[in-house]
Enzyme design. Sequence first.
Site, PDB file in Angstrom:
ATOM      1  N   ASP A   1     -11.817 -38.044 129.442  1.00 18.23           N
ATOM      2  CA  ASP A   1     -13.153 -38.076 130.343  1.00 18.23           C
ATOM      3  C   ASP A   1     -14.157 -39.079 129.331  1.00 18.23           C
ATOM      4  O   ASP A   1     -13.953 -39.158 127.938  1.00 18.23           O
ATOM      5  CB  ASP A   1     -13.627 -37.001 130.589  1.00 18.23           C
ATOM      6  CG  ASP A   1     -15.058 -36.859 131.355  1.00 18.23           C
ATOM      7  OD1 ASP A   1     -15.057 -37.622 132.022  1.00 18.23           O
ATOM      8  OD2 ASP A   1     -15.788 -35.818 130.755  1.00 18.23           O
ATOM      9  N   LYS A   2     -15.391 -39.639 129.921  1.00 16.02           N
ATOM     10  CA  LYS A   2     -15.916 -40.128 129.400  1.00 16.02           C
ATOM     11  C   LYS A   2     -17.481 -39.438 128.999  1.00 16.02           C
ATOM     12  O   LYS A   2     -17.829 -38.818 127.896  1.00 16.02           O
ATOM     13  CB  LYS A   2     -16.620 -41.399 130.074  1.00 16.02           C
ATOM     14  CG  LYS A   2     -17.858 -42.268 129.306  1.00 16.02           C
ATOM     15  CD  LYS A   2     -18.178 -43.371 130.187  1.00 16.02           C
ATOM     16  CE  LYS A   2     -19.141 -42.538 131.279  1.00 16.02           C
ATOM     17  NZ  LYS A   2     -20.432 -42.278 130.690  1.00 16.02           N
ATOM     18  N   THR A   3     -18.034 -38.688 130.010  1.00 16.66           N
ATOM     19  CA  THR A   3     -19.430 -38.250 129.760  1.00 16.66           C
ATOM     20  C   THR A   3     -19.222 -36.729 129.212  1.00 16.66           C
ATOM     21  O   THR A   3     -18.329 -36.128 129.725  1.00 16.66           O
ATOM     22  CB  THR A   3     -20.082 -38.085 131.087  1.00 16.66           C
ATOM     23  OG1 THR A   3     -20.370 -39.142 131.823  1.00 16.66           O
ATOM     24  CG2 THR A   3     -21.303 -37.395 130.794  1.00 16.66           C
TER      25      THR A   3
ATOM     26  N   ASN B   1     -14.919 -30.744 135.961  1.00 15.08           N
ATOM     27  CA  ASN B   1     -14.160 -31.597 136.542  1.00 15.08           C
ATOM     28  C   ASN B   1     -12.857 -32.128 135.954  1.00 15.08           C
ATOM     29  O   ASN B   1     -12.248 -32.906 136.381  1.00 15.08           O
ATOM     30  CB  ASN B   1     -15.031 -32.721 136.886  1.00 15.08           C
ATOM     31  CG  ASN B   1     -15.723 -33.335 135.515  1.00 15.08           C
ATOM     32  OD1 ASN B   1     -16.123 -32.522 134.400  1.00 15.08           O
ATOM     33  ND2 ASN B   1     -16.100 -34.644 135.362  1.00 15.08           N
ATOM     34  N   ASP B   2     -12.837 -31.698 134.659  1.00 17.46           N
ATOM     35  CA  ASP B   2     -11.364 -32.156 133.932  1.00 17.46           C
ATOM     36  C   ASP B   2     -10.438 -31.114 133.934  1.00 17.46           C
ATOM     37  O   ASP B   2      -9.312 -31.519 133.141  1.00 17.46           O
ATOM     38  CB  ASP B   2     -11.858 -32.575 132.604  1.00 17.46           C
ATOM     39  CG  ASP B   2     -13.035 -33.600 132.363  1.00 17.46           C
ATOM     40  OD1 ASP B   2     -12.963 -34.478 133.088  1.00 17.46           O
ATOM     41  OD2 ASP B   2     -13.843 -33.475 131.627  1.00 17.46           O
TER      42      ASP B   2
ATOM     43  N   ARG C   1     -15.578 -44.211 138.949  1.00 12.90           N
ATOM     44  CA  ARG C   1     -15.938 -43.453 140.133  1.00 12.90           C
ATOM     45  C   ARG C   1     -14.621 -42.718 140.693  1.00 12.90           C
ATOM     46  O   ARG C   1     -14.312 -42.868 141.698  1.00 12.90           O
ATOM     47  CB  ARG C   1     -16.204 -44.595 141.109  1.00 12.90           C
ATOM     48  CG  ARG C   1     -17.468 -45.578 140.821  1.00 12.90           C
ATOM     49  CD  ARG C   1     -18.519 -44.678 141.055  1.00 12.90           C
ATOM     50  NE  ARG C   1     -19.927 -45.146 141.241  1.00 12.90           N
ATOM     51  CZ  ARG C   1     -21.022 -44.848 141.116  1.00 12.90           C
ATOM     52  NH1 ARG C   1     -21.385 -43.605 140.760  1.00 12.90           N
ATOM     53  NH2 ARG C   1     -22.246 -45.385 141.255  1.00 12.90           N
TER      54      ARG C   1
ATOM     55  N   LYS D   1     -37.570 -54.820 136.661  1.00 10.45           N
ATOM     56  CA  LYS D   1     -36.674 -54.730 135.647  1.00 10.45           C
ATOM     57  C   LYS D   1     -35.264 -54.658 136.131  1.00 10.45           C
ATOM     58  O   LYS D   1     -35.193 -54.342 137.113  1.00 10.45           O
ATOM     59  CB  LYS D   1     -36.917 -53.491 134.904  1.00 10.45           C
ATOM     60  CG  LYS D   1     -36.579 -52.106 135.581  1.00 10.45           C
ATOM     61  CD  LYS D   1     -36.868 -50.964 134.883  1.00 10.45           C
ATOM     62  CE  LYS D   1     -36.779 -49.603 135.499  1.00 10.45           C
ATOM     63  NZ  LYS D   1     -36.958 -48.561 134.789  1.00 10.45           N
TER      64      LYS D   1
ATOM     65  N   GLY E   1     -16.382 -40.413 136.260  1.00  7.39           N
ATOM     66  CA  GLY E   1     -16.976 -40.555 137.655  1.00  7.39           C
ATOM     67  C   GLY E   1     -18.003 -41.516 137.694  1.00  7.39           C
ATOM     68  O   GLY E   1     -18.889 -41.616 138.689  1.00  7.39           O
TER      69      GLY E   1
ATOM     70  N   PHE F   1     -33.060 -49.736 143.040  1.00 11.63           N
ATOM     71  CA  PHE F   1     -32.018 -50.350 142.461  1.00 11.63           C
ATOM     72  C   PHE F   1     -30.895 -50.071 143.221  1.00 11.63           C
ATOM     73  O   PHE F   1     -30.658 -49.134 143.861  1.00 11.63           O
ATOM     74  CB  PHE F   1     -31.920 -49.850 141.135  1.00 11.63           C
ATOM     75  CG  PHE F   1     -30.746 -50.341 140.388  1.00 11.63           C
ATOM     76  CD1 PHE F   1     -30.811 -51.290 139.547  1.00 11.63           C
ATOM     77  CD2 PHE F   1     -29.456 -49.516 140.502  1.00 11.63           C
ATOM     78  CE1 PHE F   1     -29.550 -51.879 138.873  1.00 11.63           C
ATOM     79  CE2 PHE F   1     -28.311 -50.093 139.853  1.00 11.63           C
ATOM     80  CZ  PHE F   1     -28.373 -51.199 139.184  1.00 11.63           C
TER      81      PHE F   1
END
Length: 1207
Positions: free
Chosen positions: A406-408, A823-824, A794, A577, A697, A554
């Site tokens: 996972d990243k976050t 979530n993991d 995602r 920006k 995600g 954005f």
Amino acid sequence: MYFLLPSLCLDITWEVRANSGQFHRQLQRKSFLFFQWGRYADNTMRSHKYTLLNFLPYTLYEQFQRFANFFFLLIVVMQCVPAIATIPWYITVFPLLLVLSVRALKDLVSDQGRRRSDKQINSRSCDLLTSGGFQTVQWRNVCVGDVLRIHKDQIIPADLLLLYSTEPHSLCYVETADIDGETNLKFRQALASTHTTLASGSLEQSLSSFNGIVFCEEPNSHLYSFRGELRWQEQTQRLDTEHILLRGTVLRNTDLAYGLTIYAGADTKIMKNCGKVIVKTTQVERILNRVVLGIMVFVLLVDLLLAVGSGVFELQVSPHVEVLAALGGDSSAAYRAFLTFWGYIILLSPAIPMSMYITFEVIKVIQCFFINWDLQMYHADNNKPAHARTTTLNEELGQVGHLLSDKTGTLTQNRLLFRQCCIAGHVYGHTQNNHPLEPLPHPTVSISQPLDLSWNRFSCGGLQFWDQRLVERLVKERCPQSREFFTALALCHTVMTQWKEGAPHYQAASPDEEALVGAARELGWVFLSRTRDSLTVSQLGHTYQYQLLMLVDFTSQRRRMSVLVREPGGDLKLYCKGADIVILERLQKDCPHRESSERALDLFAQGCLRTLCVAVRCVSEAQWGAWRQALEACQALEACQAEAPGREARLEELHNCMEQELTLLGVTAIEDRLQDGVPETIATLKQAGIKVWVLTGDKTETAVNVGYACSLMDPDSSLLQGDQLRQLLQSSDPDVRIHQNKKSEIWSTDKKMLGDNTTIVINGLELAELLAVPEWGSRFVALANQCQSVLCCRVTPGQKAEVVQLVRRHTSSVTLAIGDGANDVNMIKTSHVGVGLYGVEGSQAVQNADFALAQFRFLGRLLLVHGHWSNQRVCLFLRVFLFKTTSFALVHVWYSFFSGFSSQSVYESWFISLYTVMYTSMPVQCLAIFEQDVSAEGCVRWPEVYQKGRRMEHFGPRALAGTLLYSLYSSLVLCLLPLGVFQHLALDLQTLAVTIGTAAMFTATAEVVIETKYWTKYNLAAVILSLFLYFLSTLILHSPRLHSISPKHYIFPGVSINAFGEPVVWLTVLLTTCAAILPSMAMQAFNVVLTRSNTHRIHSQRNSELSRVNGTPFHRGAARRRSSYAVSQGKGFGRLITSGAGLRTAAAPRQSTPHPAGTDSIKEHHLPHPAGTDSIKEHHLPHPAGTDSIKAHHLPGNAHGEGSDRL
């Protein structure tokens, strides 16, 4: 606007009646043993595996899946039959019971940890509406159809339909970090009808009388979709994800929210993504089971042949020998052969090493203690050591081929930091990892000097920005460009304010916005509040109100945002920006400081910082009048659905026209803060041959930035994504290879070139399409194995598990999944080895993991040190154990040719019982506990050593075949040499038994001594103690006193005393031992002389070579810009701001005591002009998300266009 839809339009069959608990409880799901019935699940968390009723049958079922356990159960049954019992029954039954008990107790202890976690979650409190009003109940008591009240910062206990909230228009904000890993807020909003009705009278009475009926889809794992309808007051209103609060999310920035329970417990979407409890076995254990099965089949065949030999002997030889004929009695030769067959099965049963499983469990438990006790994997900040939550997967840690992370929260710290900026050609700020191109402005300046912000009463602290000179220029008004720069940061955003303890705190749709607005607040430009048409900002203590004329939010296609405001003085300005390539192409000609800003972008990119360009445009009243007319014309088309596509195109064209002729103000540099040691750990694991995949995600651009920062990808890596990836997957070449033609820069199928410097990037929609085609799945994994790494963006929790299954299905590699959130959980359960990190959003990942760590950086030591050691120790232990048991048992086969195939034992029965339990157990246990081929420092310094475990060098077919052939040879020597010596000596059969037994014991001990490379005092003590116990117990068991007490069980009275007094016995034992271990000693010598393994190379290197190898494993390549703007998974706040929904009209409260200033230090850089740029080299490298030469395309059906930007 809501549309009335007939229920037949949707495939919806799940019925929920509000305030009808009795109706749902009648249909509540119930279970008994392995049977379930009922429709609606309760809200009880059940991640544990065992109950009081199913523990015994479940654990017995698991235990007897091992062939050895089942085989020895049959042996125990046969030993109870006197006609075929060749050794006593208790020799087998007690070890078998011990094996089953130890494993069952260990599994029960592990399951109790999950049960305690379930109890903690089920005991959480929430407010439930009853006939007497709201009452506090536990989560376990919530049922489908109940109305709940959720307080701010409270975790949602079930999937709810939002009915009402205390925010305007029944808005509420939720944090979904424990579901999709994103820390930014998402908004949810109740239906207008429920908000209006419930707000018109007494809230509790209105909720109690609410009798709506929800029809929706059956429980599923789709986190980002929901289909349903609410039938109430003779109306049918459509429901989607905007109206649903998912279990596990946290209510933020909203005092109270009220919801109707739609799904509970196991039916909630997050639980549907968690998967089931999977019984995991290691690759070594599976191979061992096959080896034991092979030994079992071999023994049965040998038993059959020996039984045939017995029948032939009884038929051809026994009738001609008077004594043998008398012993045979009236039994036929076939009957005697039948009994001999079962007798040999019992006699040769020690060849199947049941006692090995006992020692196996003990060794794994001790190895887990080593992991738990390792102080170098202890994190003092949260007081969390490493924790091995299972004792079955230790050796699997040394064979990992694919790491899926996972990243976050796993690689990053969930926080973005404003690190540096470039304003008017000057670089401000200092990073802790100072780059060589960043000289300190003055040698006397200390980088640890505190940043003086005492003048700012709104400062909240926490700004990790080191440059007092920028503060001085802002306060003393020396640099107008700097003031304009921070004005843009304070105005150009969609941030919402929340006041706490007299200071504004921000809730943003993206973490970048929160970091930028927070940095502006600390430096004096404080965003105070907003309404639908105004923004209030405090600039160095002076409050100003700006009129908000227009806000363009954005999007991933635009990659920028803009606001048009009227200043207090009446001037109109448009602040914009966005990503550098988007802003730079919209600048006016001869824009000042453009070249120096571009060099600053390259400089920030070398530090792996995320960059944004900030620009401004002065707008005349005439221009604004023309734009306003065009905007009103576009809004007039909104009511006409047929003109919607044309309206969007006209709006985009208008926005593009407005965002031109910009003046560059500066560049921001934000650090997506990684956890300590993440780049070094990933680089080391890649050197060890482990393929690293990141599953997140987050949006593609954010994930790519983190991928570069954490050394997942090299700075010059090429990205393979979109139609380029599709082209390779659809290729007709069955053995496609990755190659990029430098001239055409088009991906082709060249079998000679590998994509070692290529990273595959794929999003959730593309992954779903890929998984739907089996051929694409296998081809994707084959391509990924050729690439440097894989980045999946995602993706949902369910897709994370599907990716793990994809790797497991198409490779033989051991997979390891690591994550920190709920979530993991599914990914962690699906992989061969699951590692959970102690996160800030609960402990579900840890509770469902096999190993728990406090930081990602500890994973390197867990795999390279403990994994390598455990794998080597376990494999070496199993080989030595197989050798000593099979060589010991197969002596009976050769002895049968001299005993007339009578199933007579060559050993004393007590020796058979104690051989593996007492005489040879301790040396091999010490070997399995303490053995090291490389030290801990060497394992980390030379990660290539780890590949020995991945290649199964210790327990592969070649090593196993060699071990079994070696044991067959040794058994032949152990039998024939003593028989040959005793043939012409006047020594009895019992002395021969003692001689062969002593030689077998010496051979097993000598083999352990040969295999031991790392000697400790415990190894030496184990060898000496084993020999001592053998001689002591043999003398005791052969004493005449015990024979007189029980002649049936002690049949060797005084034999050992006589045997040990014969010199020929000792000479025979020594000769037999030396001959038996001769192949092992020869192989050890040949391995040293003829080959040089990785381990031998390490030990033979010189000090100069060691220092060279000890260099840092990763290097900084050429500069590459990584402009990014992280947005949430859902929609931003732009629509809410422009519509006025959710915005309070109250002014910002007056503030009181300022917070103390932060501690920062000074640094300033002035980039040289083009004439002096020799030291800063510009590299025209492709952008991480694509290049001008590599055009990115997205797969059809991607409504959001992820991965479709031309970067």
